[in-house]
Motif scaffolding. Structure first.
Motif, short mmCIF file in Angstrom:
data_model
loop_
_atom_site.label_atom_id
_atom_site.label_comp_id
_atom_site.label_asym_id
_atom_site.label_seq_id
_atom_site.Cartn_x
_atom_site.Cartn_y
_atom_site.Cartn_z
N SER A 203 0.85 -1.18 0.00
CA SER A 203 0.00 0.00 0.00
C SER A 203 0.88 1.24 0.00
N LEU A 204 0.33 2.31 -0.60
CA LEU A 204 1.07 3.57 -0.58
C LEU A 204 0.73 4.35 0.69
N SER A 205 -0.37 3.96 1.33
CA SER A 205 -0.85 4.77 2.45
C SER A 205 0.06 4.63 3.66
N THR A 206 0.37 5.75 4.25
CA THR A 206 1.31 5.73 5.38
C THR A 206 0.75 4.95 6.55
N LEU A 285 9.03 11.09 8.44
CA LEU A 285 8.76 10.07 7.43
C LEU A 285 9.71 8.90 7.57
N VAL A 286 10.95 9.17 7.95
CA VAL A 286 11.86 8.04 8.20
C VAL A 286 11.29 7.19 9.32
N SER A 287 10.78 7.85 10.36
CA SER A 287 10.26 7.06 11.46
C SER A 287 8.99 6.32 11.03
N VAL A 288 8.22 6.91 10.12
CA VAL A 288 7.01 6.23 9.67
C VAL A 288 7.37 5.04 8.78
N LEU A 289 8.34 5.25 7.88
CA LEU A 289 8.63 4.22 6.89
C LEU A 289 9.47 3.08 7.48
N TYR A 290 10.36 3.43 8.39
CA TYR A 290 11.32 2.40 8.81
C TYR A 290 11.30 2.10 10.30
N LEU A 291 10.82 3.04 11.11
CA LEU A 291 10.95 2.84 12.55
C LEU A 291 9.61 2.66 13.25
N GLY A 292 8.62 2.18 12.48
CA GLY A 292 7.37 1.81 13.13
C GLY A 292 6.47 2.96 13.52
N GLY A 293 6.69 4.14 13.00
CA GLY A 293 5.76 5.25 13.20
C GLY A 293 5.36 5.45 14.65
N TRP A 294 4.04 5.34 14.89
CA TRP A 294 3.55 5.62 16.23
C TRP A 294 3.69 4.41 17.16
N VAL A 323 0.39 7.91 23.51
CA VAL A 323 1.69 7.22 23.38
C VAL A 323 2.14 7.24 21.93
N GLY A 324 1.16 7.07 21.00
CA GLY A 324 1.49 7.10 19.57
C GLY A 324 2.12 8.41 19.18
N ILE A 325 1.47 9.52 19.59
CA ILE A 325 2.01 10.84 19.24
C ILE A 325 3.41 11.00 19.81
N VAL A 326 3.55 10.64 21.10
CA VAL A 326 4.85 10.81 21.75
C VAL A 326 5.91 9.97 21.05
N MET A 327 5.55 8.74 20.69
CA MET A 327 6.54 7.87 20.05
C MET A 327 6.97 8.44 18.70
N THR A 328 5.98 8.87 17.90
CA THR A 328 6.33 9.41 16.57
C THR A 328 7.28 10.59 16.71
N VAL A 329 6.89 11.52 17.62
CA VAL A 329 7.71 12.72 17.75
C VAL A 329 9.08 12.37 18.31
N LEU A 330 9.10 11.44 19.25
CA LEU A 330 10.37 11.05 19.86
C LEU A 330 11.32 10.47 18.82
N LYS A 331 10.80 9.55 18.01
CA LYS A 331 11.65 8.95 16.98
C LYS A 331 12.16 10.01 16.03
N ALA A 332 11.22 10.90 15.63
CA ALA A 332 11.62 11.94 14.68
C ALA A 332 12.72 12.79 15.27
N TYR A 333 12.60 13.15 16.55
CA TYR A 333 13.61 14.04 17.10
C TYR A 333 14.92 13.33 17.36
N LEU A 334 14.87 12.01 17.59
CA LEU A 334 16.14 11.27 17.66
C LEU A 334 16.86 11.36 16.32
N LEU A 335 16.06 11.26 15.24
CA LEU A 335 16.68 11.35 13.92
C LEU A 335 17.22 12.75 13.65
N VAL A 336 16.47 13.76 14.13
CA VAL A 336 16.96 15.14 13.98
C VAL A 336 18.29 15.27 14.72
N PHE A 337 18.35 14.66 15.90
CA PHE A 337 19.60 14.69 16.67
C PHE A 337 20.73 14.06 15.87
N LEU A 338 20.43 12.93 15.23
CA LEU A 338 21.45 12.27 14.41
C LEU A 338 21.90 13.19 13.27
#
Ligand code: SF4
Ligand code: SF4
Lengths: 386, 214, 200
Positions: A203-206, A285-294, A323-338
């Protein structure tokens, strides 16, 4: 407790699987005597406003983080006096840019000069439509999903070329050309690595893409099934955002500031905003595509059954959603840190090295990755989404 | 075919190496996060300039004999000595003296050679101005003494790296009575005296002179 | 008329106006850079029309291919060769303009006539919306397989042609002279910048 759950059900609209804000909003307006269509019309601007606010807040946080983390990496203090720990510094910067004089160079092309930054910013903000923060917590679950992002981000080079051309400055023109060349070349491996993920999730849907990754928590994240794709995607995303190993379009030492050279005030702020919104969006999007999103590293369903709670109890739904929102944002900001860490680690590549990497390394590898994914999908339909 | 395979293998190992080096670099950067900043937050905190700091020049108008030695030894002939010959007394009469600190390189030659010691270097380094002409100090401005960092109530004085106790890098929170690393010449001399008390007395006086600031 | 249909109508009218005016601008504007940017706007508006028709995949593909690739390439080319020189006046320009305008108007009349006399089934087939992506894929790999493969071969040929053109050094000296092409052209050992002093 009763009142709390009542509140939750009536205002966040917990109905069926997951949260559905829209229908509850429409319902509550209808109960005030509005027609369904009017209620829908009133609902329309709300998600857009929400996206804008989320993007802006995301940018403010990212700018602050970038400055603080850069400072830490260089043993400095960074912004300190504007608000506690300098958290208000990005706000102060924005305010400064807002009240600054808006200069249009005398020999520049006024119309294109103003249109360029808008064309850079708008597609990036539009792409936020498809970022899911939970099962139903996204602006629109369009069928084309991730493809929308890819096609929207291909508009950006036009804005860059436009502003580079309209500035009537050789550095701007060179910067614009470089930016366009860069984003065209890295779009292809990017799209190919997304294609591999899409192939696995059928599917193309996120939302679907994330759902597929949340069967077994951490272990079912796509990054284990697509390690090569993950790396390619991350490199391409850095290039698309013009982050440091690939920041040639605005290489200070060579091009002053690339296509931004002639810009000042709010128009410059649009570029600045655009680049940071793009960074946050890409990390999301990296967290959505590869790190399980929420998804929480341990599936929430397991936790719920372990606590012997029914999964669709309103309270559990509320907890899951947050928890979903927190997880998504957390993963994204870890990537920003990287990304920030990479900024202070890697030197800038040359333009020929950049194109070399894109066309001669990432492109073949992403093609091979796609083929291997297809083969694995046929071989192990269970693990690779048959 | 094997050549092609070899190429692919070489390519792969190159890529893996590159990744490894990148990770190494990342770990270095990450390690730097651990180290605390030792930033001196300038307008509120200032480093105490060292004893031999060559800052803005101080000048005493009354001592000057208008000999123009300072002009001659200056690499750029900077000091302006404005005097007239008094025909009656047959003596030079000094009217004005000025040094432009926008041009001065603070080499200290003038201070070194002035026969009457009317020039000296201060610890003032805050020489920024909105107009470069305001850096051209006349004899009145040259005669002012700078505010010392240690006596300025608005400033937190901090010791420079060489003046910190052994093992300290951060000047913050170092008590003012903690001794600096190493020995001052006077300390050495005192030690020598204890070993050989029959030394000449003139050395002791010299050591007192050295001990002024340390 | 409900809000939804009137919104749709307004969107349609706006998009069509943009398309018509934009295409006129592409043709008529003197400045070629403006024409190129206008073309991008027209492509975007066409994508908007697809969206109105509930064909979001086609719209996204339109943006990706036409705006993101074709138009960017056009602008790129214009900017790389933008010499700003005065064009020579063409002889009989007015006559040419009149002729081409007449041809265009004739075509337009034909098209309008076709649009009027065709019995359009109203309302048309229901848009399949989200499923369109899967349906397009199915069609591409079953009944449209031959055109699809032909297009790929065409692209491959274009790619090889581009490589040959880009490596004109090979093409000129070796290919024409019938020599072997130097395979390792890029990986050639570089000649040292400093002359070796040890050899006389
Ligand atoms: S410090 Fe050096 S440059 Fe400055 S006035 Fe004295 S001699 Fe000249
Ligand atoms: S050398 Fe000293 S005494 Fe002589 S003119 Fe200069 S400042 Fe005056």
């Amino acid at each position: 407790m009763m009142t709390f759950t009542f509140f939750a059900t009536s205002y966040l609209g917990i109905a069926g699987p997951g949260l559905d804000l829209k229908s509850s909003f429409v319902d509550s307006l209808q109960s005030f005597g509005l027609s369904t269509e009017m209620a829908r019309l009133l609902w329309l601007p709300l998600p857009m406003l929400l996206v804008l606010t989320a993007a802006m807040v995301g940018v403010l946080v990212t700018v602050w983080l970038e400055r603080k983390i850069s400072a830490a990496a260089q043993q400095r203090i960074g912004p300190e006096f504007a608000g506690a720990l300098g958290v208000l510094q990005p706000m102060a910067d924005g305010l400064k840019l807002l009240v600054k004089e808006d200069v249009i160079p005398a020999r520049a092309d006024g119309l294109l000069f103003s249109l360029g930054p808008v064309l850079v910013l708008v597609p990036v903000i539009l792409s936020w439509l498809i970022v899911p923060f939970g099962q139903t917590l996204l602006i629109s679950n369009v069928g084309v999903g991730i493809f929308l992002w890819i096609s929207l981000s291909s508009i950006q080079p036009i804005g860059l070329l436009m502003s580079g051309y309209a500035s009537n400055n050789k550095y701007s023109l060179l910067g614009g050309l470089r930016a366009a060349a860069q984003s065209i070349s890295y779009e292809i491996p990017l799209a190919l690595s997304v294609l591999a993920v899409v192939m696995m999730s059928n599917s193309l849907s996120t939302v679907e893409i994330v759902n597929l990754q949340n069967d077994a928590g951490l272990l079912s994240w796509n990054v284990w099934r697509q390690p090569v794709g993950f790396v390619i995607f991350w490199i391409c995303v850095l290039a698309e955002c013009e982050r440091l190993p690939f920041d040639l379009p605005e290489a200070e030492e060579e091009l002053v500031a690339g296509y931004q050279t002639e810009y000042a005030g709010m128009k410059f702020a649009l570029f600045y905003l655009g680049s940071y919104i793009n960074l946050v969006l890409s990390a999301l999007l990296v967290s959505v595509l590869y790190l399980g999103g929420w998804g929480f590293p341990i599936p929430v369903e397991w936790l719920a059954s372990w606590l012997s709670q029914p999964i669709d109890a309103p309270l559990i739904q509320l907890v899951t959603g947050s928890v979903g929102i927190v997880m998504t944002v957390l993963k994204a900001y870890l990537l920003v840190f990287l990304a920030i860490l990479l900024r202070w680690t890697t030197p800038r590549v040359r333009i020929d090295q950049l194109l070399d990497l894109g066309w001669k390394f990432l492109l073949p590898i992403s093609l091979v990755n796609l083929l291997v994914t297809a083969a694995l999908k046929l071989l192990f339909p269970l693990a690779f989404g048959g | 075919m094997s050549a092609f395979l070899k190429q692919v293998l070489g390519y792969t190992s190159d890529a893996i190496d590159a990744g490894k080096y990148l990770l190494k670099g990342l770990s270095v950067t990450f390690d730097h996060m651990r180290r605390r900043p030792i930033t001196v937050q300038y307008p509120y905190e200032k480093l105490i300039p060292s004893e031999r700091y060559r800052g803005r020049i101080h000048y005493e108008f009354d001592k000057c004999i208008a000999c123009e030695v300072c002009v001659r030894v200056c690499p750029i002939n900077l000091p302006v000595v404005d005097w007239v010959m008094n025909k009656e007394t047959k003596k030079k009469e000094l009217r004005n003296y000025s040094i432009d600190f926008g041009v001065c390189i603070f080499c200290g030659n003038c201070v070194e050679y002035c026969p009457t010691n009317c020039l000296s270097m201060t610890e003032e380094y805050e020489l920024s101005a909105f107009d470069r002409h305001s850096l051209n100090f006349d004899n009145v401005a040259l005669g002012r003494l700078p505010t010392s960092v240690t006596t300025d109530p608005a400033v937190q004085p901090l010791r420079e790296l060489a003046y910190l106790p052994v093992g300290k890098i951060d000047p913050h929170g170092v008590a003012s009575d903690q001794p600096r690393a190493g020995h001052l010449p006077s300390d050495l001399l005192n030690g020598l005296q204890k070993e050989a008390p029959l030394e000449k007395k003139s050395d002791v006086e010299l050591s007192d002179g050295e001990n002024l600031k340390g | 008329m409900t809000i939804a249909t009137s919104t749709e109508l307004i969107c349609f009218l706006v998009l069509s106006t943009v398309i018509v005016l934009g295409s006129l601008g592409v043709v008529l504007l003197e400045n070629i850079v403006y024409s190129a940017f206008m073309l991008g706007g027209v492509f975007m508006a066409v994508a908007g029309l697809y969206l109105l028709l509930n064909a979001s995949f086609v719209a996204a593909a339109q943006v990706l291919v036409y705006v993101g690739a074709v138009n960017v390439l056009i602008i790129f080319a214009i900017m790389l060769v933008n010499k700003r020189e005065e064009l020579k006046p063409i002889k009989g320009l007015r006559l040419r303009r009149i002729v081409s305008g007449a041809v265009c108007i004739g075509l337009l009349v034909l098209l309008v006539r076709v649009a009027i006399i065709t019995p359009w089934p109203l309302p048309g087939p229901i848009a399949i919306g989200e499923e369109a992506t899967a349906r397009i894929g199915e069609h591409l790999f079953t009944d449209y397989l031959l055109p699809f493969e032909l297009a790929s071969v065409l692209l491959l040929m274009a790619m090889i042609g581009a490589i040959v053109l880009a490596r004109r050094d090979v093409y000129d000296s070796e290919l024409l002279a019938g020599d072997d092409m130097k395979e390792g052209l890029i990986e050639q050992t570089p000649t040292p910048l400093l002359v070796d002093k040890s050899s006389p």
